[in-house]
Design a protein around this motif. Structure first.
Motif, PDB file in Angstrom:
ATOM      1  N   TYR A 137       0.842  -1.195   0.000  1.00  0.00           N
ATOM      2  CA  TYR A 137       0.000   0.000   0.000  1.00  0.00           C
ATOM      3  C   TYR A 137       0.878   1.246   0.000  1.00  0.00           C
ATOM      4  O   TYR A 137       1.964   1.257   0.577  1.00  0.00           O
ATOM      5  CB  TYR A 137      -0.919   0.002   1.214  1.00  0.00           C
ATOM      6  N   ARG A 146      -3.187  -3.644   6.549  1.00  0.00           N
ATOM      7  CA  ARG A 146      -4.618  -3.881   6.332  1.00  0.00           C
ATOM      8  C   ARG A 146      -5.504  -3.298   7.423  1.00  0.00           C
ATOM      9  O   ARG A 146      -6.721  -3.207   7.241  1.00  0.00           O
ATOM     10  CB  ARG A 146      -4.876  -5.385   6.190  1.00  0.00           C
ATOM     11  N   GLY A 169     -10.446  -1.716   9.797  1.00  0.00           N
ATOM     12  CA  GLY A 169      -9.853  -2.047   8.520  1.00  0.00           C
ATOM     13  C   GLY A 169      -9.561  -0.801   7.709  1.00  0.00           C
ATOM     14  O   GLY A 169     -10.207   0.238   7.888  1.00  0.00           O
TER      15      GLY A 169
END
Length: 199
Positions: A114, A159, A177
């Motif tokens: 990410y 995550r 999340g």
């Protein structure tokens, strides 16, 4: 570790706080007032090669590294109120502002794969968690006015986010999340602040 960088190479050199390890563990970014003002510095893990990254009369603090270790996000009030900025880890260019709220603080950069930065932003009258996508420049919000939501920090796999919230009265630690789902309360007694994850 979190907290003050190694004591020996910085002893007697002002106050040093809010340290952050680079992803490869070879460098530490931190805030120091060793030159009279709160600025960002980077040094090797053994305390050598201390380099100043920012140079501004306002306060620059709370550094967090990009997944590749080539950039650092941080908080500065150089625009009048705290906002989130990016600067290359080697310095040399002016920081680039990425937040546009009336107040933004405590950035945390997600690990690879990410490439996102979560931060606490003042939305209306409450603090909420927003996520900035570095590639697209888009922002999304994952908390919506349930108390004050602050000090987000990404999990090691990117995550989930841990954060402090007053949504149930006292200050407690929650996880959520990165998509804003699966909210869980972690602490239940006392007041609890500034979470972090084991690595």
């Amino acid at each position: 570790y979190q907290g003050t960088p190694p004591e020996t190479p910085l002893k007697g050199r002002g106050q040093n706080w809010l340290s952050s390890w680079s992803p490869d563990g070879t460098r530490i970014a931190f805030t120091s007032n060793r030159d009279g003002n709160a600025e960002l510095y980077v040094m090797n893990r053994d305390g050598s090669n201390v380099r100043r990254l920012t140079n501004h009369p306002s306060i620059d603090t709370t550094p967090t590294w990009s997944p590749g270790g080539n950039e650092i996000a941080f908080t500065s009030d150089r625009s009048g109120r705290p906002q989130i900025y990016l600067i290359p880890a080697d310095g040399g260019v002016a920081p680039r502002r990425i937040s546009n709220e009336s107040w933004a603080d405590r950035a945390t950069w997600a690990p690879a794969p990410y490439n996102e930065i979560a931060y606490s932003a003042l939305i209306g009258s409450t603090n909420n968690i927003r996520i900035y996508d570095v590639a697209s420049g888009e922002r999304r919000q994952i908390t919506f006015g349930e108390g004050s939501n602050e000090s987000p920090v990404f999990s090691p796999n990117g995550r989930h986010i841990a954060f402090m919230s007053t949504r149930r009265g006292r200050s407690h630690i929650f996880t959520i999340g990165r998509d804003g789902k699966n909210l869980r309360q972690i602490t239940t007694s006392g007041n609890n602040y500034t979470p972090d994850w084991s690595r």
